[in-house]
Design a protein around this motif. Structure first.
Motif, mmCIF file in Angstrom:
data_model
loop_
_atom_site.group_PDB
_atom_site.id
_atom_site.type_symbol
_atom_site.label_atom_id
_atom_site.label_comp_id
_atom_site.label_asym_id
_atom_site.label_seq_id
_atom_site.Cartn_x
_atom_site.Cartn_y
_atom_site.Cartn_z
ATOM 1 N N THR A 189 0.601 -1.703 0.102
ATOM 2 C CA THR A 189 -0.148 -0.355 -0.093
ATOM 3 C C THR A 189 1.362 1.198 -0.074
ATOM 4 N N ILE A 190 0.488 2.264 -0.863
ATOM 5 C CA ILE A 190 2.132 3.373 -0.855
ATOM 6 C C ILE A 190 0.732 4.608 -0.571
ATOM 7 N N ALA A 191 1.031 5.100 0.262
ATOM 8 C CA ALA A 191 0.191 6.396 0.994
ATOM 9 C C ALA A 191 1.759 7.384 1.147
ATOM 10 N N PRO A 192 0.994 8.514 0.662
ATOM 11 C CA PRO A 192 1.095 9.890 0.899
ATOM 12 C C PRO A 192 1.158 10.152 1.988
ATOM 13 N N LEU A 193 2.446 11.176 2.669
ATOM 14 C CA LEU A 193 2.200 12.161 3.537
ATOM 15 C C LEU A 193 2.652 13.006 3.942
ATOM 16 N N PHE A 194 1.536 14.422 3.258
ATOM 17 C CA PHE A 194 2.556 16.006 3.093
ATOM 18 C C PHE A 194 1.439 17.350 4.048
ATOM 19 N N GLY A 195 1.818 17.953 4.654
ATOM 20 C CA GLY A 195 1.408 18.794 4.957
ATOM 21 C C GLY A 195 0.048 19.508 4.671
ATOM 22 N N ALA A 196 -0.135 19.722 3.372
ATOM 23 C CA ALA A 196 -1.071 20.216 2.793
ATOM 24 C C ALA A 196 -2.544 19.148 3.214
ATOM 25 N N MET A 197 -2.527 18.033 2.977
ATOM 26 C CA MET A 197 -3.009 17.135 3.075
ATOM 27 C C MET A 197 -3.975 17.122 4.818
ATOM 28 N N ASP A 198 -5.572 16.361 4.412
ATOM 29 C CA ASP A 198 -6.817 16.378 5.239
ATOM 30 C C ASP A 198 -5.953 15.606 6.748
ATOM 31 N N PHE A 199 -6.697 16.379 8.114
ATOM 32 C CA PHE A 199 -6.098 15.423 8.904
ATOM 33 C C PHE A 199 -6.599 13.594 8.625
ATOM 34 N N LYS A 200 -7.514 13.370 8.397
ATOM 35 C CA LYS A 200 -8.289 11.714 7.863
ATOM 36 C C LYS A 200 -7.084 11.617 7.555
ATOM 37 N N ALA A 201 -6.868 12.216 6.354
ATOM 38 C CA ALA A 201 -5.574 11.213 4.764
ATOM 39 C C ALA A 201 -4.628 11.392 5.715
ATOM 40 N N GLN A 202 -3.833 11.883 6.698
ATOM 41 C CA GLN A 202 -3.125 11.958 7.160
ATOM 42 C C GLN A 202 -2.749 11.457 8.226
ATOM 43 N N ARG A 203 -3.688 10.493 8.953
ATOM 44 C CA ARG A 203 -3.503 9.410 9.873
ATOM 45 C C ARG A 203 -4.098 8.301 9.487
ATOM 46 N N SER A 204 -4.616 8.417 7.826
ATOM 47 C CA SER A 204 -4.833 7.235 7.101
ATOM 48 C C SER A 204 -2.606 6.786 7.509
ATOM 49 N N ALA A 205 -2.661 7.731 6.708
ATOM 50 C CA ALA A 205 -1.114 7.560 6.328
ATOM 51 C C ALA A 205 -0.015 7.105 7.589
ATOM 52 N N ILE A 206 -0.353 7.440 8.272
ATOM 53 C CA ILE A 206 0.567 7.082 9.612
ATOM 54 C C ILE A 206 -0.204 5.488 10.372
ATOM 55 N N ASN A 207 -1.447 4.962 10.305
ATOM 56 C CA ASN A 207 -1.743 4.119 10.363
ATOM 57 C C ASN A 207 -1.636 3.089 10.624
ATOM 58 N N PRO A 208 -1.297 1.542 10.913
ATOM 59 C CA PRO A 208 -0.335 0.959 10.177
ATOM 60 C C PRO A 208 -1.115 0.145 9.022
ATOM 61 N N ALA A 209 -0.222 -1.018 7.865
ATOM 62 C CA ALA A 209 -1.423 -1.845 7.367
ATOM 63 C C ALA A 209 -2.211 -2.460 6.976
ATOM 64 N N SER A 210 -3.692 -2.336 6.897
ATOM 65 C CA SER A 210 -4.546 -3.924 7.250
ATOM 66 C C SER A 210 -3.851 -5.294 7.097
ATOM 67 N N SER A 211 -3.298 -4.901 5.846
ATOM 68 C CA SER A 211 -2.801 -6.502 4.874
ATOM 69 C C SER A 211 -1.411 -6.037 4.376
ATOM 70 N N GLY A 212 -0.407 -7.056 3.994
ATOM 71 C CA GLY A 212 0.882 -6.991 3.574
ATOM 72 C C GLY A 212 1.538 -5.497 4.190
ATOM 73 N N ARG A 213 1.811 -4.989 3.076
ATOM 74 C CA ARG A 213 3.607 -3.896 3.418
ATOM 75 C C ARG A 213 3.237 -2.429 3.118
ATOM 76 N N LYS A 214 3.120 -1.540 3.462
ATOM 77 C CA LYS A 214 2.883 -0.360 3.872
ATOM 78 C C LYS A 214 4.161 0.867 3.430
#
Length: 807
Positions: free
Chosen positions: A243-268
């Motif tokens: 799973t590829i997850a972007p993380l940068f300041g201009a994202m909303d908090f929900k998207a940022q939160r999703s990026a720092i949460n562990p992957a539900s399966s596989g690698r992140k």
């Protein structure tokens, strides 16, 4: 029970230092646990009677730190541990630890300098050295020294140069040496070829790291653009379970939160900016891939603009990034540079106070009522750039002429905006709120026209040209609602007028004959891309430029009518008389110009300019053209050069004459106003006017202008050569027994035949009579038999006459 962390080993020292001295500088490597352990330990030790305020450099880090501490206590955020960031908060009457972003501390201090209810202030990740953190620490030190000697202060960092901070705070240093888990560094074998595309090199290194290591990866990139491009490349290069997850300041908090949460399966694979360097724990990360670049805002005082520049990371930043791999398990850090290049990295990034825009900083100082030198800063602000910031604030009516904050300035300080945008919101109508939100955010419309009108339409929900970034639009709309409370119902609504209020120094007037180039009211140049509709406007307001100090490229702007400019700045538009030398035209130009800053709104001929102003402008031309003395003036100057060693005689050297033009030449220039006038100007009278009667006599004695012959005729003396010289008819010198002398040296005499041709050059006339005269006489008698050629010229009478015919 929370797991043990390296910071636990030094916690007794931390508590003892705070209990005995009330101040501390704490060094602890990434992953040591300082962010979550120290505030809780202070509560457990009953050190704080009031709240503990902990500062984080970013909103995401503040919320994440509060949530982790609350989780440690088995509570919800907002109970014992809460947070407060712009646009969101979770606190209650039970909150004892409040995690805030750095700007909130400054607001709290400005509202009540005693910080009631606050027992301690912790500056987490102080190594980032933001302006708010530096100012907050300086203000807290002054408060602790004057008002609150019980206020505890802590500065914490993983990569801080602790000694200067500790000296400033007069605090002990406690160092935690341990790390949760080891991190193995991996460098490139060879430097990247210059032709290698950066994003492809990062993607290749990510694939290589994933093939050698277990766990998820955190990839550091300088900005959103690079993140998006690497994301596109990796989507075709990594297995489908990644799973590829972007993380940068201009994202909303929900998207940022999703990026720092562990992957539900596989690698992140988290592709992040520097937002992930500090105070964040991303579950499952065991690999760090460091792209080796960072993006920083640099302020250029010569242009008055800030721009983002991409630079190499520093050693401190690289250490922070690598530490992200060792927070949960042993990890590995892959760096996009060689081990040899590693040693060439700078030790620390520059503090924002050294390279950032100081406008908001200067406003806070004025609100506090202090000069920068009155407060204790780790790095004092640059005096010149601080003065530039004050000049802008004066332009925005935030400071008076003496540099004191005005009532309007106090209003601006209350708004969580750059002073430019705060001024626009405070003076503008309802349209100022969405416009300020647009200008404070990233551009929500990519690839379309430059005009801000298109952004305003997008915010209003209308269709517009260009690619619309909907997440950014959502943040803008939310911020606009909040700012709308501060706008006026009777303020201007025109977008051009509003933009001009915020950027009075960036109002652009199109240059004559060039539809794409503008001169800005602040004096700099700017260019609009070819083909953009704004290129045809006479007046624009440039709200975003690339910061090039030579000629900035406009990235965002809006049109401004001249009537709006005049209505908005009636006091700043005025007529100026200009009388200047034009090098290009080679003459003095006399113009009357109506100006706004560097902009010339109207330009007319000034036909009755006073002669003295014209003369002074002509002096500038003469400095460029040089003195250009004609023959009489040049002869005078050569004579004067023979007397310059006399202390009673003026200096006639060319450097001195050029330096003192206004003293001796100005009164004589009259109507001289062009290159052609200067070429025909008689320089001799003003040169001679420098001498009084005694000095003129001295000049005539030392370097006379002529020599008087025995017949009473005056022969001009030529001073061109190394020695003075004259040319005279040989017969005219009959009877002369002493050679002519000037200034103690003999005059070079050229003796001429009756036909005015040289027959002899001598510097010893008596010697000539006694020597070669006989040969000259013999030759001349044959050529000019009617002219006298006496045997003894010493006793003969001088003459210019010939013998009568027949004698």
């Amino acid at each position: 029970m929370p797991m043990d962390l390296p910071i636990d080993d030094v916690m007794p020292q931390v508590i003892t230092a705070l209990r005995t001295q009330g101040r501390l500088v704490l060094q602890a490597p990434p992953g040591a646990g300082k962010t979550t352990r120290v505030p809780l330990a202070m509560i457990d030790a009953n050190l704080a009677k009031g709240r503990i305020l902990m500062l984080e450099p970013r909103r995401l880090a503040a919320r994440a730190a509060a949530e982790r501490m609350a989780q440690t206590l088995g509570e919800s955020v907002g109970q014992t541990v809460g947070y407060r960031v712009r646009g969101a908060s979770a606190v209650s009457n039970d909150t004892k630890i409040e995690v805030v972003t750095e700007g909130i501390l400054t607001r709290m201090i400005q509202e009540n300098a005693e910080l009631p209810g606050i027992s301690a202030v912790i500056f987490d990740e102080f190594h980032e050295r933001s302006l708010n953190a530096d100012l907050g620490l300086a203000l807290c030190l002054e408060i602790a020294g004057a008002l609150r000697d019980d206020l505890m202060l802590v500065a914490m960092s993983a990569t801080l140069d602790a000694a200067p901070v500790a000296a400033l705070m007069q605090a002990p240093i406690v160092t935690s040496e341990g790390r949760s888990h080891p991190v193995t560094p991996n460098w490139l074998d060879n430097p990247l070829p210059k032709t290698t595309r950066y994003e492809q090199a990062v993607a290749d290194l990510v694939v290589h790291a994933l093939s050698r290591e277990e766990g998820s990866a955190l990839v550091f990139l300088p900005g959103e653009g690079e993140i998006r491009r690497v994301q596109t490349l990796l989507s075709r290069m990594v297995p489908s379970d990644c799973t590829i997850a972007p993380l940068f300041g201009a994202m909303d908090f929900k998207a940022q939160r999703s990026a720092i949460n562990p992957a539900s399966s596989g690698r992140k694979i988290v592709l992040a900016t520097s937002i992930a360097e500090t105070s964040l724990t991303i579950e499952g990360i065991r690999i760090v891939v460091d792209g080796g670049r960072a993006r920083r805002a640099e302020f250029n005082p010569s242009s008055g603009m800030s721009r983002l520049v991409t630079t190499r990371v520093t050693q401190a930043e690289a250490t922070q990034r690598a530490g992200r791999a060792g927070r949960i398990n042993a990890g590995a850090a892959y760096k996009l540079w060689t081990r040899g290049e590693d040693g060439a990295l700078a030790a620390y990034p520059p503090a924002e106070i050294e390279s950032g825009d100081l406008s908001a900083f200067a406003l806070e100082l004025a609100l506090w009522g202090a000069q920068a030198e009155d407060l204790a800063f780790v790095t004092p602000p640059h005096a010149g750039r601080l003065q530039e910031a004050k000049a802008l604030l004066h332009m925005l009516d935030a400071l008076d002429a003496q540099g004191r904050i005005t009532s309007h300035g106090r209003k601006l300080a209350q708004l969580p905006l750059h002073p430019r945008l705060a001024h626009m919101v405070a003076r503008g109508g309802r349209a100022a709120a969405p416009l300020a939100a647009i200008l404070a955010e990233r551009d929500p419309v990519r690839g379309g026209p430059l005009d801000l009108t298109h952004r305003m339409r997008a915010v209003a929900g209308e269709r517009t040209a260009g690619e619309v970034h909907h997440a950014t639009l959502a943040r803008i709309r939310q911020e606009a609602k909040r700012l709308a409370k501060s706008t006026r119902t009777d303020g201007p609504e025109d977008i051009g007028t509003l933009a001009a209020l915020a950027y009075p120094d960036r109002i652009g007037l199109r240059r004559t004959g060039d539809a794409a180039r503008f001169v800005l009211s602040g004096g700099k140049g700017a260019v609009v891309p070819d083909g953009d509709p704004l290129a045809g406007q006479r007046l624009i307001v440039a709200t975003d430029l690339d910061g090039d100090p030579r000629e900035a490229r406009v990235r965002q702007a809006t049109a401004l009518s001249e009537s709006a400019l005049r209505a908005t700045f009636p006091q700043q538009i005025s007529w100026h008389d200009h009388c200047v030398w034009s090098r290009r035209e080679g003459r003095v130009l006399t113009r009357r110009q109506e100006r706004f800053g560097a902009l010339v709104l109207d330009d007319r001929t000034w036909s009755d300019a006073p002669d003295d102003l014209v003369a002074r402008a002509m002096l500038e031309g003469i400095i460029q053209l040089g003195l250009r003395p004609d023959k009489p003036a040049a002869r005078f100057l050569r004579r004067a050069a023979l007397v310059t060693n006399n202390p009673d005689f003026p200096d006639f050297s060319e450097p001195h004459l050029m330096e003192t033009l206004a003293d001796w030449l100005l009164p004589h220039l009259g109507k001289t106003r062009s290159t052609s006038d200067w070429k025909s100007f008689d320089l001799l009278p003003p040169l001679r006017a420098r001498l009084n009667w005694d000095q003129q006599q001295l000049l005539d004695r030392t370097a006379p202008p002529h020599l008087t012959t025995p017949l009473g005729r005056q022969i001009a003396i030529d001073y061109d050569g190394d020695t003075p010289q004259i040319a005279v008819r040989l017969q005219e010198m009959f009877g002369v027994t002493r050679h002519p002398m000037i200034g103690g040296q003999p005059v070079q005499v050229t003796l001429l035949s009756p036909a005015q041709r040289p027959v002899q050059v001598t510097m010893d006339l008596p010697g000539f009579w006694d020597g070669s005269y006989a040969d000259v006489r013999k030759d001349m008698r044959a050529r000019y038999p009617r002219h006298p050629w006496p045997d003894d010229p010493r006793t003969a009478d001088p003459t210019l006459r010939a013998k009568p015919r027949g004698t």
